[in-house]
Design an enzyme around this catalytic site. Structure first.
Site, PDB file in Angstrom:
ATOM      1  N   SER B  33       0.850  -1.175   0.000  1.00  0.00           N
ATOM      2  CA  SER B  33       0.000   0.000   0.000  1.00  0.00           C
ATOM      3  C   SER B  33       0.894   1.236   0.000  1.00  0.00           C
ATOM      4  O   SER B  33       2.104   1.127   0.226  1.00  0.00           O
ATOM      5  CB  SER B  33      -0.873   0.003   1.245  1.00  0.00           C
ATOM      6  N   ASP B  36       4.144   1.947   2.385  1.00  0.00           N
ATOM      7  CA  ASP B  36       4.691   0.747   3.015  1.00  0.00           C
ATOM      8  C   ASP B  36       6.203   0.664   2.832  1.00  0.00           C
ATOM      9  O   ASP B  36       6.879  -0.098   3.512  1.00  0.00           O
ATOM     10  CB  ASP B  36       4.071  -0.526   2.417  1.00  0.00           C
ATOM     11  N   LYS B  38       7.660   0.586  -0.511  1.00  0.00           N
ATOM     12  CA  LYS B  38       7.937  -0.113  -1.763  1.00  0.00           C
ATOM     13  C   LYS B  38       9.012   0.611  -2.574  1.00  0.00           C
ATOM     14  O   LYS B  38       9.987  -0.010  -3.006  1.00  0.00           O
ATOM     15  CB  LYS B  38       6.625  -0.175  -2.555  1.00  0.00           C
ATOM     16  N   ASP B 111       6.816  -2.696 -10.930  1.00  0.00           N
ATOM     17  CA  ASP B 111       6.451  -1.845  -9.807  1.00  0.00           C
ATOM     18  C   ASP B 111       5.091  -1.236 -10.125  1.00  0.00           C
ATOM     19  O   ASP B 111       4.923  -0.584 -11.148  1.00  0.00           O
ATOM     20  CB  ASP B 111       7.533  -0.758  -9.699  1.00  0.00           C
ATOM     21  N   THR B 112       4.104  -1.503  -9.273  1.00  0.00           N
ATOM     22  CA  THR B 112       2.767  -0.985  -9.564  1.00  0.00           C
ATOM     23  C   THR B 112       2.331  -0.041  -8.463  1.00  0.00           C
ATOM     24  O   THR B 112       2.642  -0.246  -7.302  1.00  0.00           O
ATOM     25  CB  THR B 112       1.730  -2.116  -9.664  1.00  0.00           C
ATOM     26  N   SER B 542     -47.218  11.305 -39.798  1.00  0.00           N
ATOM     27  CA  SER B 542     -48.115  10.544 -38.917  1.00  0.00           C
ATOM     28  C   SER B 542     -48.988  11.461 -38.064  1.00  0.00           C
ATOM     29  O   SER B 542     -48.802  11.567 -36.859  1.00  0.00           O
ATOM     30  CB  SER B 542     -47.315   9.564 -38.051  1.00  0.00           C
TER      31      SER B 542
END
Ligand SMILES: Nc1nc2c(ncn2[C@@H]2O[C@H](COP(=O)(O)OP(=O)(O)O)[C@@H](O)[C@H]2O)c(=O)[nH]1
Lengths: 302, 634
Positions: B33, B36, B38, B111-112, B542
């Site tokens: 998340s 964290d 990363k 890496d996302t 019509s």
């Protein structure tokens, strides 16, 4: 390459061949862009391997800015012949007529006209719907997110929202009429991988990568080679013979040489392993403005 | 990277590089998340494996002082950041790929971005990864996100997990904290099918247990992170599988050579092996394995090769060559896990393209069996799928294809889903098992009827009934609406006086009775077209309420939209595009609506267009908005 063990280079080679075959199979009219540098020399080698024993089923195209090193042009013609490629050379005719050059017009305008515009013109002229390029993700921080298949609008623009997720090795190659893609089959190679592979596979490269005595002038801390008489010398500048080589190749007035005595491949790789500056620092256009890679991509340079 | 390069002789270097040639490749994914650690961890790996150059380091030091979060220290996260900023600019970053290398291995890191909605991105990164590092903040322990990341990793078939218990420095390097997290994770991940879970106490920021074992965690006896990454076994599994080769390219330089090129997706192959073409069942024997480096005695999973066969067998791109002794399933229906990746919802019955290996076929989801809540893993009922949702779906393909279950082979069990109109990649699929027609009750969903036809066109059928005086703008507006619909890929048809009166109703005049019959026929034809799944635009004066009501009642109530072009008589008359009013005034045309025959204004039209003030484009836009509002078009 030895196959008893699956080396990292073998896996990179397999991946690149897979990508090249996929494009050849799914696009109507692909072309391989040839910049004559080491990366595109590796790409050509991979393309030749992908279709062996047949010759590659697409032409090569070089965008000639007219300011390439003479040795590059010679090497280009030899290489195309050796690998059985049909070679297309394109120069922006308006740029040529107006003599657009890096000195009078500045490097960024020059690059735009002679490289970016020229490429777009050529892609349109020949109706290419896929163009292979030799860019790598490790070249620069912002390239890390680049996809292997990069989709372009009918005007060759890059729309960030139109890019597609790439899962497994299954590539979505569908495009609408007029749209095209750029494909980067060596995205996952690093500079070291490229050199190791060149050594292993004995891939010829332009001799400019090897150290030799060459006439250079020093400008703003950079060594520029005097490749022909067109380089305007500033007052007091006298070309000096220095033992130099190039880590990256482009237009000679925009590509800095480094002093080096590395005259063989192992020496080049050794120098690379202990090098203390990144490859792109020799490329002058990247210094023009920060974030220039992103900008160039949107404009269609990559 | 090895530090003594400086001291190497050329020969040493050649030896060194030869040894490097045997380096293997590990692709891994980092998930965590936000905050964290990363980016700090990846930056630390790049830094400690010395893949940074002086100019990059100088930039890093400068940026650390300016933007860093760690005071005077180097902020490793700055080496890899940049994903968030771009997200804010609306640029979708799926994954960034980073590279580093040691003497033993080359690493590709996917890496996302760590956000809630990024299931899609994590799945993309995971699809090519052999291993996933799940970051857990030691202070927070296992969170919902950890669970989600573990689930997606397992869904995408990752078998090797590292639980990186990060920021252990902030918990005094506590053994208890670490063990609790490790045990919690092992417990809930028990059913995820991971082959190996390795938990490591880490401090990404200070480097503990990243490259070497830390003295500050003497109680930890496992490997440092890099040790584990360098030694974990990932490759051989794929080779032990049955032989599979999706044919990418038929190589035919001349009449004497016919090779089938592709990347081996499982197992190995040797000359002399019996092979089968999965979909057709034809068999042959491998004669040669051709590569530019010479013929091979054996080729294995991952190799990009060209095979020649002993017999002339009909094989083209998209075929799957397989071991005769161990064949895949061949079917035109299967059940699969789907991860939906598009803002436009997945709609059962809508035709998509499915690309599986080198094969692209038309396909539809016949049923969403259930959605899976990625946080709780609960099964939920669903009629459609939204972005980032995961579900089990049944698929029906336009032709049979060869495949394996994803659990058995990630390469031959995976597919992507492509939108036929936008060409976007809208989903990823992982096959669970084939469905045999006889046993599959959902085939009934494929009965040929109104909704099946409409589904195939990806639309809701409807009648747009344009009514109003002659010259009110009915046909002009209807034409624009039809063009817009067509541009969006809708299937339409326009009925107006021009194409009906000249053929179908050639026998009718303009008496009241003929006018009624005229409308009746037009209404019946419209109804047939509704049944065919079309969007029908009817443009007729019509004038009588009764006939319009009759037309309305022929179809379902939500299939009829009355568009009243409310143009005052004087305006319509002043336009008089065909000179009809002039003739009517002159008495040359009898029973002309508005002059000597009444026009009964609609009392409750679905939409009323006042053509006096606005342009026809704006009026057409009002119709389009109504269609959008009613969910008839997206
Ligand atoms: N004390 C401590 N702080 C850490 C550690 N790892 C990361 N951080 C800090 O946590 C914050 C978020 O880290 P970052 O790498 O940007 O997180 P990301 O969002 O997961 O990429 C930063 O301030 C880091 O310096 C660690 O192991 N120990």
């Amino acid at each position: 390459m030895s196959r008893d063990r699956k080396s990292h280079l073998k896996r990179l080679e397999d991946e690149s061949i897979h990508i090249i075959r996929e494009v050849a199979a799914e696009f109507r009219n692909p072309v391989m862009l040839y910049s004559i540098g080491k990366d595109s020399s590796v790409m050509l080698h991979l393309a030749a391997k992908a279709f062996y024993p047949a010759p590659p089923p697409f032409p090569l195209m070089h965008i000639d800015t007219t300011w390439k090193f003479r040795e590059m042009i010679r090497f280009r013609d030899e290489t195309a012949k050796r690998l059985g490629f049909n070679l297309i050379v394109y120069t922006n005719p308006e740029g040529l007529a107006q003599n657009v050059n890096p000195f009078d017009h500045g490097s960024s305008y020059y690059t735009n006209v002679m490289k970016t515009d020229a490429l777009k013109q050529a892609l349109t002229k020949y109706g290419f719907d896929a163009a292979f390029g030799g860019a790598r993700r490790d070249e620069e921080k912002s390239r890390a997110k680049e996809r292997i298949f990069s989709f372009r609008t009918a005007n060759h623009g890059w729309d960030p929202k139109k890019q597609r997720p790439e899962l497994w090795n299954i590539y979505n190659t569908r495009i609408a009429q007029g749209e095209s893609i750029r494909v980067f089959p060596i995205s996952n190679w690093t500079e070291l991988d490229i050199w190791q592979y060149i050594m292993l596979e004995d891939i010829p490269i332009v001799p400019l990568y090897y150290a030799a005595k060459r006439p250079v002038v020093e400008r703003g801390g950079q060594l520029i080679m005097v490749d022909d008489e067109r380089l305007p010398l500033e007052p007091g500048e006298v070309p000096q013979e220095k033992l130099v080589r190039f880590r990256t190749l482009g237009c000679y007035p925009l590509t800095a040489a480094i002093e080096s005595d590395a005259a063989t491949l192992p020496e080049i790789v050794r120098e690379m392993l202990i090098a203390r500056t990144s490859e792109r620092s020799g490329r002058l256009i990247d210094h023009d403005e920060s974030g220039s890679m992103e900008k160039k991509k949107r404009e269609g340079y990559f | 990277m090895s530090e003594p390069a400086e001291n190497l002789s050329a020969q040493d270097l050649i030896d060194y590089l030869a040894q490097q040639e045997n380096k293997t490749l590990l692709r891994f994914l980092t998930c965590g998340s936000v905050d964290d650690g990363k980016s700090t961890l990846i930056g630390r790996l790049l830094y400690d494996t010395k893949l940074l150059f002086d100019d990059q380091l100088a930039t890093l030091e400068r940026d650390s002082k300016k933007h860093g979060t760690v005071g005077e220290d180097i902020d490793f996260a700055l080496l890899v950041d940049g994903l968030e900023a771009e997200r804010e600019q609306g640029i979708t970053i799926d994954v960034a790929y980073r590279f580093f290398t040691t003497d033993k291995r080359k690493f590709i890191v996917a890496d996302t971005p760590g956000h809630e909605q990024y299931t899609r991105n994590m799945a993309t990164g995971a699809s090519t990864a052999d291993l996933a590092i799940l970051l857990v903040d030691a202070r927070k322990g296992i969170l919902t996100q950890t669970r989600r990341h573990a689930f997606i990793a397992s869904l995408l078939g990752i078998r090797q997990i590292v639980v990186a218990v990060n920021k252990i420095d902030l918990m005094d390097f506590s053994k208890d904290v670490f063990e609790t997290i490790r045990d919690d994770f092992t417990e809930f991940a028990r059913d995820f099918g991971f082959k190996q879970i390795v938990a490591i106490p880490l401090s990404a920021r200070f480097g503990d247990n990243v490259i070497t074992r830390s003295e500050r965690t003497p109680w930890y006896h496992g490997p440092a992170l890099l040790d584990h990454l360098e030694t974990v076994e990932v490759e051989d599994e794929q080779r032990a599988k049955p032989f599979r080769l999706p044919v990418q390219w038929v190589n035919r330089p001349n009449l004497d050579f016919r090779g089938f090129s592709g990347t081996i997706a499982g197992g190995s192959v040797r000359p002399g092996d019996r092979i089968v073409v999965a979909a057709s069942g034809r068999t042959s024997t491998v004669s040669r394995i051709v590569t530019a480096d010479g013929d091979l005695d054996v080729a294995v999973a991952g190799d990009a090769v060209t095979l020649t066969l002993a017999d002339e067998v009909d094989i083209s791109r998209g075929d799957l060559l397989v071991a005769a002794t161990d064949q895949p399933e061949v079917a035109d229906q299967f059940a699969a896990h789907v991860i939906w990746m598009s803002e436009d919802h997945l709609l059962p019955g809508r035709p998509y393209l499915v690309k599986l290996g080198a094969k692209t076929v038309t396909a539809q989801v016949t049923e969403i069996k259930h959605k899976i809540d990625v946080n709780t893993l609960d099964h939920l009922a669903a009629k459609e799928l939204a972005l980032n949702e995961v579900a089990v779906c049944n698929f029906s393909l336009s032709q049979p294809v060869g495949f394996d279950a994803y659990a058995a082979n990630r390469e031959t069990g995976a597919f992507i889903i492509i939108d036929r109109l936008t060409n976007a990649t809208v989903g990823a699929g992982m096959i669970m098992f084939g469905l045999r027609r006889a046993t599959n009750i959902h085939l009934q969903a494929l009965d040929v009827n109104k909704s099946a036809r409409a589904n195939l066109k990806g639309q809701k059928p409807v009648i747009l009934w344009f009514t109003g005086l002659s010259g009110a703008g009915k046909s002009t507006i209807a034409n624009i609406v039809e063009k817009r619909l067509l541009a969006e890929g809708r299937h339409t048809y326009m009925l107006d006086g021009d194409n009906v009166r000249h053929g179908l109703n050639r026998d009718l005049g303009f008496t009241e009775g003929d006018r009624v019959e005229n409308i009746r026929r037009v209404a019946e034809v419209s109804k047939l077209m509704i049944d065919a799944g079309l969007i029908v635009l009817v443009s007729f004066i019509s004038p009588f309420r009764a006939e319009r009501r009759m037309a309305r009642e022929l179809v379902e109530s939500d299939e009829f939209i009355e568009v009243f072009c409310d143009t005052p008589l004087d305006v319509a008359e002043s336009r008089d595009p065909k000179g009809l009013y002039k003739k009517a005034r002159a008495g040359q045309i009898k029973n002309f609506t508005g002059i000597d025959s009444p026009y009964e204004r609609p009392e409750n039209p679905e939409i009323r267009l006042e053509s006096g003030a606005k342009s026809v484009e704006d009026l057409a836009e009002e119709v389009i908005s109504l269609l959008r509002g009613r969910g008839i078009i997206a």
